[in-house]
Design a protein around this motif. Structure first.
Motif, mmCIF file in Angstrom:
data_model
loop_
_atom_site.group_PDB
_atom_site.id
_atom_site.type_symbol
_atom_site.label_atom_id
_atom_site.label_comp_id
_atom_site.label_asym_id
_atom_site.label_seq_id
_atom_site.Cartn_x
_atom_site.Cartn_y
_atom_site.Cartn_z
ATOM 1 N N THR A 52 0.839 -1.194 0.000
ATOM 2 C CA THR A 52 0.000 0.000 0.000
ATOM 3 C C THR A 52 0.879 1.250 0.000
ATOM 4 O O THR A 52 2.097 1.181 0.189
ATOM 5 N N SER A 53 0.240 2.387 -0.177
ATOM 6 C CA SER A 53 0.985 3.644 -0.164
ATOM 7 C C SER A 53 1.619 3.891 1.204
ATOM 8 O O SER A 53 2.628 4.594 1.312
ATOM 9 N N GLY A 54 1.042 3.287 2.231
ATOM 10 C CA GLY A 54 1.605 3.423 3.575
ATOM 11 C C GLY A 54 2.677 2.409 3.903
ATOM 12 O O GLY A 54 3.244 2.432 5.002
ATOM 13 N N GLY A 55 2.939 1.500 2.968
ATOM 14 C CA GLY A 55 4.019 0.539 3.171
ATOM 15 C C GLY A 55 3.592 -0.813 3.710
ATOM 16 O O GLY A 55 4.433 -1.669 3.986
ATOM 17 N N ARG A 56 2.290 -1.031 3.852
ATOM 18 C CA ARG A 56 1.836 -2.341 4.336
ATOM 19 C C ARG A 56 1.954 -3.351 3.204
ATOM 20 O O ARG A 56 1.516 -3.099 2.088
ATOM 21 N N THR A 57 2.537 -4.512 3.508
ATOM 22 C CA THR A 57 2.808 -5.508 2.481
ATOM 23 C C THR A 57 2.023 -6.792 2.696
ATOM 24 O O THR A 57 1.652 -7.137 3.817
ATOM 25 N N THR A 58 1.793 -7.481 1.600
ATOM 26 C CA THR A 58 1.141 -8.786 1.592
ATOM 27 C C THR A 58 1.925 -9.686 0.645
ATOM 28 O O THR A 58 2.338 -9.233 -0.425
#
Length: 122
Positions: A52-58
């Motif tokens: 995400t733009s906030g840096g959350r990864t999957t």
């Protein structure tokens, strides 16, 4: 018009590394999430990793610990660092940008890149 330009695919031996890049070009206000999907011959397209733009990864379970996704929001670019590659990682890899806005009040749009081939030899 927004386009996703991918690069970095190729042929590598098992155990090797590759780095994929995806640059979103055009007039872009923001991108919510960027991700990489892959599709092997005869198989469905599957999510590899997203950020995400906030840096959350999957990550897909099959790539956890081996692949790392990152992005540069200022450059609207996402990267996929692939290490310890296996023959089963062989596929066409597609970049995806979700929640793309060309202005503050525009609708969210989803875009796909043209794909880049990754081949891992045993």
């Amino acid at each position: 018009q927004v386009q996703l330009v991918e690069s970095g695919g190729g042929l590598v031996q098992a155990g090797g590394s590759l780095r994929l890049s995806c640059a979103a070009t055009g007039s872009i206000f923001m991108i919510n999430a960027m991700g990489w999907y892959r599709q092997a011959p005869g198989k469905q397209r599957e999510l590899v990793a997203a950020i995400t733009s906030g840096g959350r990864t999957t990550y897909a379970d099959s790539v956890k610990g081996r692949f790392t996704i990152s992005r540069n929001n200022a450059k609207n670019t996402a990267y996929l660092e692939m290490n310890s590659l296996k023959p089963e990682d062989t596929a066409d890899y597609y970049c995806n940008a979700d929640g793309v806005r060309v202005s503050r009040y525009s609708e969210n749009t989803n875009y796909w890149g043209q794909g880049t081939q990754v081949t891992v030899s045993s």
